[in-house]
Design a protein around this motif. Structure first.
Motif, PDB file in Angstrom:
ATOM      1  N   TYR A   3      48.168  37.642  30.389  1.00  0.00           N
ATOM      2  CA  TYR A   3      49.326  38.468  30.713  1.00  0.00           C
ATOM      3  C   TYR A   3      49.018  39.957  30.526  1.00  0.00           C
ATOM      4  CZ  TYR A   3      54.098  40.251  30.445  1.00  0.00           C
ATOM      5  OH  TYR A   3      55.254  40.953  30.645  1.00  0.00           O
ATOM      6  N   LEU A   4      49.055  40.679  31.627  1.00  0.00           N
ATOM      7  CA  LEU A   4      48.896  42.144  31.618  1.00  0.00           C
ATOM      8  C   LEU A   4      47.708  42.632  30.783  1.00  0.00           C
ATOM      9  CD1 LEU A   4      52.612  43.365  31.627  1.00  0.00           C
ATOM     10  CD2 LEU A   4      50.999  43.242  33.522  1.00  0.00           C
ATOM     11  N   ARG A   5      46.585  41.959  30.964  1.00  0.00           N
ATOM     12  CA  ARG A   5      45.347  42.437  30.337  1.00  0.00           C
ATOM     13  C   ARG A   5      44.711  43.450  31.287  1.00  0.00           C
ATOM     14  NH1 ARG A   5      42.625  40.265  25.857  1.00  0.00           N
ATOM     15  NH2 ARG A   5      41.096  41.774  26.571  1.00  0.00           N
ATOM     16  N   TYR A   6      45.150  44.697  31.156  1.00  0.00           N
ATOM     17  CA  TYR A   6      44.673  45.735  32.069  1.00  0.00           C
ATOM     18  C   TYR A   6      43.161  45.891  32.011  1.00  0.00           C
ATOM     19  CZ  TYR A   6      49.615  46.951  32.267  1.00  0.00           C
ATOM     20  OH  TYR A   6      50.972  46.912  32.422  1.00  0.00           O
ATOM     21  N   ASP A   7      42.610  45.763  30.791  1.00  0.00           N
ATOM     22  CA  ASP A   7      41.157  45.930  30.673  1.00  0.00           C
ATOM     23  C   ASP A   7      40.424  44.903  31.541  1.00  0.00           C
ATOM     24  OD1 ASP A   7      42.037  43.883  29.032  1.00  0.00           O
ATOM     25  OD2 ASP A   7      40.737  44.389  27.341  1.00  0.00           O
ATOM     26  N   GLN A   8      40.914  43.658  31.493  1.00  0.00           N
ATOM     27  CA  GLN A   8      40.296  42.631  32.336  1.00  0.00           C
ATOM     28  C   GLN A   8      40.493  42.926  33.816  1.00  0.00           C
ATOM     29  OE1 GLN A   8      41.498  38.605  31.415  1.00  0.00           O
ATOM     30  NE2 GLN A   8      41.319  38.929  29.225  1.00  0.00           N
ATOM     31  N   MET A   9      41.709  43.354  34.167  1.00  0.00           N
ATOM     32  CA  MET A   9      41.994  43.591  35.584  1.00  0.00           C
ATOM     33  C   MET A   9      41.153  44.722  36.138  1.00  0.00           C
ATOM     34  SD  MET A   9      46.096  42.939  36.139  1.00  0.00           S
ATOM     35  CE  MET A   9      46.788  43.723  34.676  1.00  0.00           C
ATOM     36  N   VAL A  10      41.025  45.816  35.362  1.00  0.00           N
ATOM     37  CA  VAL A  10      40.228  46.960  35.820  1.00  0.00           C
ATOM     38  C   VAL A  10      38.751  46.574  35.879  1.00  0.00           C
ATOM     39  CG1 VAL A  10      39.433  49.274  35.202  1.00  0.00           C
ATOM     40  CG2 VAL A  10      41.866  48.721  35.074  1.00  0.00           C
ATOM     41  N   ASP A  11      38.308  45.846  34.870  1.00  0.00           N
ATOM     42  CA  ASP A  11      36.915  45.410  34.847  1.00  0.00           C
ATOM     43  C   ASP A  11      36.593  44.562  36.078  1.00  0.00           C
ATOM     44  OD1 ASP A  11      34.488  44.989  32.708  1.00  0.00           O
ATOM     45  OD2 ASP A  11      34.779  43.190  33.929  1.00  0.00           O
ATOM     46  N   THR A  12      37.451  43.592  36.354  1.00  0.00           N
ATOM     47  CA  THR A  12      37.231  42.725  37.511  1.00  0.00           C
ATOM     48  C   THR A  12      37.274  43.526  38.805  1.00  0.00           C
ATOM     49  OG1 THR A  12      38.204  40.855  36.340  1.00  0.00           O
ATOM     50  CG2 THR A  12      38.106  40.706  38.746  1.00  0.00           C
ATOM     51  N   ALA A  13      38.228  44.452  38.898  1.00  0.00           N
ATOM     52  CA  ALA A  13      38.373  45.250  40.125  1.00  0.00           C
ATOM     53  C   ALA A  13      37.128  46.096  40.368  1.00  0.00           C
ATOM     54  CB  ALA A  13      39.614  46.134  40.028  1.00  0.00           C
ATOM     55  N   LEU A  14      36.598  46.702  39.296  1.00  0.00           N
ATOM     56  CA  LEU A  14      35.453  47.606  39.482  1.00  0.00           C
ATOM     57  C   LEU A  14      34.146  46.833  39.667  1.00  0.00           C
ATOM     58  CD1 LEU A  14      36.407  50.549  37.101  1.00  0.00           C
ATOM     59  CD2 LEU A  14      36.706  50.359  39.571  1.00  0.00           C
ATOM     60  N   ARG A  15      34.053  45.648  39.074  1.00  0.00           N
ATOM     61  CA  ARG A  15      32.884  44.811  39.390  1.00  0.00           C
ATOM     62  C   ARG A  15      32.943  44.406  40.870  1.00  0.00           C
ATOM     63  NH1 ARG A  15      30.074  43.490  34.610  1.00  0.00           N
ATOM     64  NH2 ARG A  15      31.350  43.883  32.787  1.00  0.00           N
ATOM     65  N   GLY A  16      34.151  44.322  41.413  1.00  0.00           N
ATOM     66  CA  GLY A  16      34.302  44.066  42.846  1.00  0.00           C
ATOM     67  C   GLY A  16      33.766  45.215  43.691  1.00  0.00           C
ATOM     68  N   VAL A  17      33.864  46.436  43.168  1.00  0.00           N
ATOM     69  CA  VAL A  17      33.289  47.589  43.870  1.00  0.00           C
ATOM     70  C   VAL A  17      31.762  47.475  43.906  1.00  0.00           C
ATOM     71  CG1 VAL A  17      32.971  50.097  43.785  1.00  0.00           C
ATOM     72  CG2 VAL A  17      35.234  49.110  43.376  1.00  0.00           C
ATOM     73  N   VAL A  18      31.175  47.016  42.799  1.00  0.00           N
ATOM     74  CA  VAL A  18      29.724  46.785  42.773  1.00  0.00           C
ATOM     75  C   VAL A  18      29.358  45.715  43.809  1.00  0.00           C
ATOM     76  CG1 VAL A  18      27.766  46.021  41.386  1.00  0.00           C
ATOM     77  CG2 VAL A  18      29.571  47.428  40.339  1.00  0.00           C
ATOM     78  N   ARG A  19      30.133  44.651  43.826  1.00  0.00           N
ATOM     79  CA  ARG A  19      29.877  43.560  44.789  1.00  0.00           C
ATOM     80  C   ARG A  19      29.929  44.095  46.230  1.00  0.00           C
ATOM     81  NH1 ARG A  19      34.486  40.318  44.275  1.00  0.00           N
ATOM     82  NH2 ARG A  19      35.302  41.695  45.874  1.00  0.00           N
ATOM     83  N   ASP A  20      30.979  44.877  46.540  1.00  0.00           N
ATOM     84  CA  ASP A  20      31.127  45.391  47.906  1.00  0.00           C
ATOM     85  C   ASP A  20      30.006  46.365  48.262  1.00  0.00           C
ATOM     86  OD1 ASP A  20      33.372  43.852  48.021  1.00  0.00           O
ATOM     87  OD2 ASP A  20      34.790  45.508  47.840  1.00  0.00           O
ATOM     88  N   SER A  21      29.572  47.160  47.290  1.00  0.00           N
ATOM     89  CA  SER A  21      28.480  48.111  47.539  1.00  0.00           C
ATOM     90  C   SER A  21      27.181  47.367  47.835  1.00  0.00           C
ATOM     91  CB  SER A  21      28.287  49.020  46.329  1.00  0.00           C
ATOM     92  OG  SER A  21      29.474  49.733  46.040  1.00  0.00           O
ATOM     93  N   LEU A  22      26.892  46.347  47.016  1.00  0.00           N
ATOM     94  CA  LEU A  22      25.675  45.560  47.235  1.00  0.00           C
ATOM     95  C   LEU A  22      25.755  44.814  48.566  1.00  0.00           C
ATOM     96  CD1 LEU A  22      25.193  44.258  43.600  1.00  0.00           C
ATOM     97  CD2 LEU A  22      23.549  45.647  44.855  1.00  0.00           C
ATOM     98  N   ARG A  23      26.959  44.364  48.893  1.00  0.00           N
ATOM     99  CA  ARG A  23      27.139  43.645  50.157  1.00  0.00           C
ATOM    100  C   ARG A  23      26.868  44.581  51.344  1.00  0.00           C
ATOM    101  NH1 ARG A  23      32.357  40.272  49.592  1.00  0.00           N
ATOM    102  NH2 ARG A  23      31.007  38.646  48.697  1.00  0.00           N
TER     103      ARG A  23
END
Lengths: 156, 156
Positions: free
Chosen positions: B5-25
């Motif tokens: 519930y509302l773990r912003y740290d997890q949400m931001v972490d997951t979102a920004l690791r997604g930026v790494v994924r998209d960049s590598l892609r």
């Protein structure tokens, strides 16, 4: 919009607006517990924003709402959210695309996200492939301190 | 992992690791053009990391790789990436889950993301619902300056 080549600013902006979406979605599904409350500021001139004319006249540029106890029918989809709040005792329905959001804060845990006007940024730099990051979104670790007074102080 | 519930740290972490994924892609699909190059640091002890024993011995904690000209067979999926690099002339295949990444930098545009060891963080705070943001991921606007020397300087 087709993804441009390695536009980190766009990627980070999109990713962090997704955090806002997920946060609102959790509030819609589970409510807001404890001290959690959201300050959401948005550009009232942005395409897709639907608010009553009286509010638009009062907030011709930007508006900040608070979601805590007194909000109803929070609906969240992929592109934005709708919520009913009361202003002077009168209910009003607001529709806000995520792309219109300028900031999101949950002061209970000192969490905040700031967004710049990406749309204008894109219009000004179309065709450029090198976007410096940090311009469009910023994660605040410090205490949230919204600059504008909320339009609807929703604490009961 | 079920979303808390509302773990912003997890949400931001997951979102920004997604930026790494998209960049590598994007690099996998279109290559790396201009001056773009990636510094990727990762925790070599993290579950799912697959590297040759010699590299593991040389980098028992963290390893930094550079992707610029001399990388091959970059494969990116939802959970991580694989890439072939040469070390002392010998090709080696590396498999790195996104959750193992500790930093991602593209110095050509001064873009950088820093990640802390979320896994340890979660183990230490399991059950806590209030996560302060900014602890797990940080967007750098300034010049990227990786602290560790890259293991494979892939410039040709």
């Amino acid at each position: 919009m087709e993804q441009e080549y390695l536009r980190y600013d766009q990627m980070v902006d999109t990713a962090l607006r997704g955090v806002v979406r997920d946060s609102l979605r959790q509030a819609a599904e589970h409510g807001l517990h404890g001290d959690h409350h959201f300050y959401v500021s948005f550009d009232t001139t942005h395409e897709g924003v639907e608010i009553p004319g009286a509010l638009r006249a009062q907030y011709p540029e930007e508006m900040t709402i608070v979601l805590q106890h007194r909000f109803w029918d929070l609906d969240v989809d992929e592109t934005g959210f709708g919520v009913t709040l009361t202003f002077g005792g009168n209910p009003a329905r607001l529709i806000v695309p995520f792309s219109a959001i300028t900031s999101f804060n949950d002061p209970s845990v000192n969490f905040g996200l700031q967004f710049s006007a990406l749309q204008e940024h894109l219009e000004g730099e179309e065709g450029g492939e090198d976007g410096a990051a940090g311009e469009t979104a910023e994660v605040e670790a410090g205490p949230a301190d919204p600059e504008t007074e909320p339009a609807a102080a929703a604490e009961s």
